[in-house]
Design a protein around this motif. Structure first.
Motif, mmCIF file in Angstrom:
data_model
loop_
_atom_site.group_PDB
_atom_site.id
_atom_site.type_symbol
_atom_site.label_atom_id
_atom_site.label_comp_id
_atom_site.label_asym_id
_atom_site.label_seq_id
_atom_site.Cartn_x
_atom_site.Cartn_y
_atom_site.Cartn_z
ATOM 1 N N GLU A 26 0.831 -1.198 0.000
ATOM 2 C CA GLU A 26 0.000 0.000 0.000
ATOM 3 C C GLU A 26 0.873 1.259 0.000
ATOM 4 N N PRO A 27 0.473 2.290 -0.703
ATOM 5 C CA PRO A 27 1.140 3.579 -0.528
ATOM 6 C C PRO A 27 0.756 4.149 0.834
ATOM 7 N N PRO A 28 1.522 5.111 1.358
ATOM 8 C CA PRO A 28 1.123 5.707 2.642
ATOM 9 C C PRO A 28 -0.286 6.284 2.538
ATOM 10 N N GLN A 29 -1.118 5.994 3.541
ATOM 11 C CA GLN A 29 -2.461 6.587 3.539
ATOM 12 C C GLN A 29 -2.384 7.941 4.235
ATOM 13 N N LEU A 30 -2.726 8.988 3.509
ATOM 14 C CA LEU A 30 -2.541 10.345 4.020
ATOM 15 C C LEU A 30 -3.845 10.956 4.506
ATOM 16 N N SER A 31 -4.964 10.366 4.075
ATOM 17 C CA SER A 31 -6.215 11.010 4.446
ATOM 18 C C SER A 31 -7.261 9.937 4.702
ATOM 19 N N GLU A 32 -8.103 10.165 5.685
ATOM 20 C CA GLU A 32 -9.110 9.151 5.988
ATOM 21 C C GLU A 32 -10.113 9.054 4.844
ATOM 22 N N ARG A 33 -10.706 7.869 4.732
ATOM 23 C CA ARG A 33 -11.671 7.615 3.655
ATOM 24 C C ARG A 33 -13.012 7.284 4.286
ATOM 25 N N ARG A 34 -14.079 7.801 3.673
ATOM 26 C CA ARG A 34 -15.408 7.602 4.242
ATOM 27 C C ARG A 34 -16.376 7.201 3.140
ATOM 28 N N LEU A 35 -17.300 6.340 3.463
ATOM 29 C CA LEU A 35 -18.318 5.992 2.485
ATOM 30 C C LEU A 35 -19.617 5.603 3.173
ATOM 31 N N THR A 36 -20.679 5.696 2.410
ATOM 32 C CA THR A 36 -22.011 5.384 2.927
ATOM 33 C C THR A 36 -22.704 4.459 1.945
ATOM 34 N N LEU A 37 -23.304 3.390 2.463
ATOM 35 C CA LEU A 37 -24.084 2.515 1.614
ATOM 36 C C LEU A 37 -25.523 2.537 2.121
ATOM 37 N N SER A 38 -26.434 2.882 1.227
ATOM 38 C CA SER A 38 -27.847 2.927 1.600
ATOM 39 C C SER A 38 -28.586 1.829 0.857
ATOM 40 N N ASP A 39 -29.473 1.142 1.581
ATOM 41 C CA ASP A 39 -30.137 -0.010 0.969
ATOM 42 C C ASP A 39 -31.477 -0.202 1.671
ATOM 43 N N PRO A 40 -32.523 -0.468 0.905
ATOM 44 C CA PRO A 40 -33.844 -0.643 1.539
ATOM 45 C C PRO A 40 -33.900 -1.884 2.430
ATOM 46 N N ARG A 41 -32.959 -2.806 2.274
ATOM 47 C CA ARG A 41 -32.984 -4.042 3.067
ATOM 48 C C ARG A 41 -32.316 -3.870 4.431
ATOM 49 N N VAL A 42 -31.808 -2.666 4.727
ATOM 50 C CA VAL A 42 -31.147 -2.452 6.014
ATOM 51 C C VAL A 42 -32.183 -2.251 7.101
ATOM 52 N N SER A 43 -32.031 -2.985 8.187
ATOM 53 C CA SER A 43 -32.906 -2.784 9.331
ATOM 54 C C SER A 43 -32.200 -1.924 10.369
ATOM 55 N N GLU A 44 -31.075 -2.416 10.870
ATOM 56 C CA GLU A 44 -30.333 -1.696 11.889
ATOM 57 C C GLU A 44 -29.111 -1.040 11.247
ATOM 58 N N PRO A 45 -29.094 0.287 11.151
ATOM 59 C CA PRO A 45 -27.914 0.965 10.594
ATOM 60 C C PRO A 45 -26.721 0.750 11.525
ATOM 61 N N TYR B 145 -20.736 3.875 6.714
ATOM 62 C CA TYR B 145 -22.077 3.936 7.300
ATOM 63 C C TYR B 145 -22.976 3.003 6.486
ATOM 64 N N LEU B 146 -23.654 2.139 7.186
ATOM 65 C CA LEU B 146 -24.697 1.355 6.534
ATOM 66 C C LEU B 146 -26.019 1.946 6.986
ATOM 67 N N GLN B 147 -26.831 2.393 6.045
ATOM 68 C CA GLN B 147 -28.087 3.011 6.466
ATOM 69 C C GLN B 147 -29.257 2.636 5.574
ATOM 70 N N ARG B 148 -30.436 2.884 6.107
ATOM 71 C CA ARG B 148 -31.646 2.591 5.340
ATOM 72 C C ARG B 148 -31.730 3.548 4.171
ATOM 73 N N GLU B 149 -32.298 3.077 3.096
ATOM 74 C CA GLU B 149 -32.327 3.897 1.892
ATOM 75 C C GLU B 149 -33.042 5.215 2.118
ATOM 76 N N GLU B 150 -34.150 5.202 2.864
ATOM 77 C CA GLU B 150 -34.926 6.430 3.006
ATOM 78 C C GLU B 150 -34.126 7.516 3.741
ATOM 79 N N ALA B 151 -33.208 7.077 4.617
ATOM 80 C CA ALA B 151 -32.439 8.054 5.385
ATOM 81 C C ALA B 151 -31.516 8.849 4.472
ATOM 82 N N ALA B 152 -31.216 8.312 3.305
ATOM 83 C CA ALA B 152 -30.269 8.978 2.415
ATOM 84 C C ALA B 152 -30.944 10.066 1.600
ATOM 85 N N GLN B 153 -32.272 10.052 1.603
ATOM 86 C CA GLN B 153 -32.957 10.977 0.697
ATOM 87 C C GLN B 153 -33.155 12.348 1.314
#
Lengths: 437, 445
Positions: free
Chosen positions: B246-265, B437-445
């Motif tokens: 891996e190259p040196p990691q210089l900055s944190e990485r963040r992502l969000t996945l939204s899906d209607p099948r998620v119950s507990e984020p 972040y794993l979240q319910r789809e509606e929360a992303a809207q």
């Protein structure tokens, strides 16, 4: 990534396990409590399995989930220890206690070192007899149970199981999820939990098995120490129920690339004289192995699924034959047809002499392999007691398998399997199939 | 307690704290380079044979993701001596069970049988080490099976999808960022030639470890292994594992996945972390105990106490670290908030708890209790010969030595509070992290 998974938990095959050579002693304590024991001194610890018959089927109407929440709270504070204090005391001893409940039992699995056995037993006794049900612990664990129930509403397997139970056991406690519902669990009170404890933790429904570094005499003393001051009796057990499943298809829409298929109808009792023939038939039709007919037709020949399997499910008060698989939505109709076809084939034709012999070889050869350590041995022995087998059963079991004839399996196939009675619960976005009735 | 599907599984793996080498282990190497380990357990007439190849998903060529796992499936499709599916049929006819599994660093095959059937198992397993035969139609059908496997395990499971995306973000350059099962668009193109090519390059006695555990003696194993595996020639063109870093990691990485099948984020966090290296396991040992302290126990761990008991912002909080890896691995956290807590709030609480820990260090009683459990885990582990076989097989396949495995419990036992703090400061650096972040789809809207 594992190459195949048995699609169904096979605790059904009812773990009639035991190495033929295994030497099971029956122990009766000075106070009259019995247990089964395999003494094995090689490793300085003991595994003990405890069951109280009844489980969440004892929940009163409207209080569904009480036994489950009570069981989850047994370890969350007892006597003068709060949840933190109890966990520290247990971990200081390097003992492990697992408390769980299902529809038929409250189960406790404990392992403890020989060097501090007495202290571990005293701690377990405290949990069994003096659970605190502290309000903060109740709310914390209730939150976990509710999170699980909400997750179940978005889980295809849980959705299918719920629909299956509701159709199979209307009006019986088996119709409910042992964890309760999003309506009943929030309303449970500490009084309900104490009532659930009194209903389910009692000596008249107790089964115990131990394996490991303990003598019969020491186990006797341990039994009295753990159980002597439990109440003699608990709540009345529920009665039998005949599965009310009818032939047809129930579709429940759910987003995703696959449909989950749960299918089944009435089964066969564990103590039925035809049970061994049925076990062989189930292996041939839907065993987890690649040579099983459903696995061959649906995975090996056509690549429609990662796995498919069937089981003879035996509860205390009902029996079903049930199978499960997951296929792409577009393949659902084809899978339903293939399953029905194989069901009808075994119903009308039975199995071949070659299949009978190969399955006998497999079942009898696999039998001794189940004895693999103190933990599994104790579990096997307590399950044997729950289904009413004698301690010498391991010595006779393979003979009973070998005694099954081709005529037996043909007769039992016609008795057990009924393609027209198969109910399919399908959760997904299946193509080419719709709910019937 | 009602466990979360998936999360509970991870927790169960982590709790398997390593044991001391009180077990009865012998090892030797055949002339063709096949390393052999024998673990004796004579309590029951049972034996397990495992063959571990030192090749996995991280050794795949670009564009061929999933081929290591696909080949694992195809290894059951026949050789010059037996037909498709016959391998498992023969094992079953002996009352045995067999299966296989693939990771980023290894591919392993095993059978569990009565001890007197070991010779036949070695005959079968050695046969497919060099003589695999594949028919085109079997390959295409099996490719449909692995696509359904991906559907079932990954594409039907939003949590698995988030995990896949997070690894891809964590490993910018290293193949650990590619899923073992493969990316779907590449899996759909995998061919018989791809499988044969991968097999030819990597399957050889000098790239494998044979582990036999159960009711058997080292002399018996040596004799059988020599007879069955001994005649297979060593590969002369075996390429060393050439992994990129891996190259040196210089900055944190963040992502969000939204899906209607998620119950507990939930919030998932991973940090790049060093792994166990031959002769150098001290940092990995400190990280193993750090994970136990922070989130290895649902009641008494630092995170359970802070987030579940004191602040009541989470229904579940856990930490995971597994140092068994060829290259740098990850240190992970998962926190599931209570219904009235948002993901940013519970993430903030996680970071506050970690910051506080970095300032105060471990509670001496907590550390002592974990050490006690590690010592006891040795005793409990001896009850499970299959588990010991996996422990040795995985370690040796990853390049560790028998001595490394034997010394591991001792190294764990010697970890000090200072070691733990040094390891924590090394790893728990937000700049080297990925947060999902794993979240319910509606929360992303």
């Amino acid at each position: 990534m594992i190459r195949h998974l048995s699609a169904i938990a096979c605790f059904l095959l009812l773990a009639l396990p035991a190495r033929a050579a295994v030497d099971i002693q029956t122990v009766t304590s000075p106070g009259g409590i019995t247990a089964w024991l395999v003494q094995e001194e090689n490793i300085p610890f003991t595994a003990i399995e405890i069951r109280f018959r009844g489980g969440s089927s004892l929940d009163p109407v409207g209080k569904e989930g009480a036994v489950n929440l009570m069981t989850a709270l047994i370890e969350e504070g007892a006597g003068d220890l709060d949840a933190q204090g109890f966990a520290r005391a247990r971990d200081d001893l390097a003992a492990s206690f697992r408390f769980s409940s299902d529809i038929d039992t409250v189960a406790i699995s404990a392992q403890f070192l020989t060097e501090n056995r007495d202290q571990a037993i005293d701690l377990l006794h405290l949990a069994l007899t003096e659970p605190r049900f502290d309000p903060d612990a109740v709310e914390r664990v209730r939150g976990q149970v509710l999170a699980g129930l909400r997750s179940d509403e978005k889980d295809p397997a849980s959705i299918a199981n719920r629909l299956f139970r509701q159709q199979a056991f209307p009006g019986h406690p088996y119709a409910h999820d042992g964890s309760g519902t999003l309506e009943t669990v929030p309303a449970l009170t500490v009084e309900d939990l104490r009532a659930a404890h009194a209903a389910s933790i009692a000596r008249d429904r107790l089964f115990v098995a131990a394996s490991g570094d303990i003598s019969a005499q020491d186990l006797g003393l341990l039994l009295d120490r753990l159980f002597a001051d439990l109440p003699a009796t608990g709540a009345a057990l529920p009665g039998r129920v005949e599965p009310a499943l009818t032939g047809g298809i129930t579709v429940q829409e759910f987003p995703g690339p696959q449909s989950l298929l749960l299918f089944g109808h009435s089964g066969i009792k564990r103590d039925d004289p035809d049970f061994f023939a049925a076990t062989i038939l189930n292996e041939v039709l839907g065993g987890g192995r690649f040579s099983a007919r459903l696995m061959t037709e649906i995975r090996e020949k056509r690549g429609l699924t990662y796995g498919i399997g069937t089981s003879l499910m035996g509860y205390d008060n009902a029996e079903v034959v049930v199978g499960q698989t997951r296929v792409a939505n577009a393949s659902t109709a084809e899978a339903v047809d293939l399953i029905r076809k194989e069901w009808a084939r075994i119903e009308t034709e039975g199995i071949t002499e070659a299949e009978l012999q190969a399955t006998k070889t497999y079942l009898t050869g696999a039998y001794p392999l189940r004895f693999d350590g103190n933990g599994p041995l104790a579990t096997i022995m307590v399950n044997m007691q729950l289904i009413g087998l004698p301690p010498d059963y391991p010595k006779t079991r393979n003979d009973k398998v070998n005694a099954v004839t081709i005529e037996d399996v043909r007769r039992v196939a016609a008795r057990l399997y009924h393609a027209d009675d198969l109910r399919f619960i399908i959760v997904g976005q299946p193509e080419g199939v719709a709910s019937t009735n | 307690m009602k466990p979360f599907p998936g999360l509970a599984l991870i927790a169960a793996c982590l709790l398997a704290v390593p044991a001391q080498a009180a077990e009865n282990v012998t090892d030797f190497t055949l002339d063709n380079g096949l390393q052999v380990v024998v673990i004796e357990d004579h309590r029951a007439p049972v034996v397990v044979q495992m063959v571990w190849y030192r090749v996995g998903a991280a050794d795949e060529a670009p564009g061929k993701s999933g081929i290591a796992h696909f080949l694992e499936h195809l290894m059951f499709k026949g050789t010059d001596e037996i037909g498709p599916g016959e391998f498992s049929s023969i094992v079953e006819a002996q009352g045995g069970n067999d299966n296989a599994f693939t990771s980023w660093d290894y591919t392993a095959y095993f059978q569990r049988v009565a001890a007197d059937r070991l010779d036949l198992m070695m005959k079968l397993e050695s046969d497919r080490m060099s003589d695999l035969r594949l028919a085109e139609e079997d390959v295409l059908t099996e490719r449909d099976v692995i696509l359904e496997e991906r559907n079932q395990r990954t594409d039907s499971n939003p949590g698995a999808l988030l995990g896949e995306q997070m690894r891809a973000a964590q490993f910018l350059n290293h193949p650990y960022g590619i899923p073992i099962i493969g990316w779907r668009h590449e899996m759909e193109q995998l061919s018989k030639d791809d499988a044969k090519d991968f097999y030819r390059r990597h399957y050889a006695p000098n790239n494998a470890v044979l582990v036999v555990a159960g009711d058997v003696t080292p002399d018996q194993v040596r004799d059988m292994a020599q007879r069955h595996y001994g005649p297979i020639p060593a590969a002369t063109d075996l390429a060393p594992r050439a992994r990129v870093t891996e190259p040196p990691q210089l900055s944190e990485r963040r992502l969000t996945l939204s899906d209607p099948r998620v119950s507990e984020p939930y919030v998932s966090r991973s940090y790049l972390a060093p792994e166990r290296d031959p002769g150098d396991q001290k940092t990995a040992a400190a990280l193993t105990i750090l994970a136990e302290l922070l989130g290895g126990n649902g009641t008494t761990s630092v995170l359970a106490r802070a987030l579940q008991f004191d602040q009541q912002k989470a229904v579940y909080a856990a930490a995971f670290y597994d140092g068994s890896s060829v290259d740098d691995t990850t240190f992970n956290f998962v926190v599931v908030p209570t219904p009235d807590t948002t993901l940013p709030q519970v993430e903030e609480a996680l970071d506050a708890a970690l910051t506080a820990f970095l300032e105060t260090g471990p509670d001496p009683e907590d550390l002592a209790r974990i050490k006690t459990q590690i010592r006891a885990a040795d005793i409990y582990a001896r009850d499970d010969a299959d588990g010991l076989a996996r422990r040795y097989g995985e370690a040796l396949a990853n390049g560790l030595t028998i001595d490394d495995v034997r010394q591991w419990p001792e190294i764990l036992g010697a970890v000090t509070a200072d070691d733990i703090m040094a390891a924590a400061r090394l790893v728990l650096d937000r700049r080297k992290s990925v947060t999902g972040y794993l979240q319910r789809e509606e929360a992303a809207q």
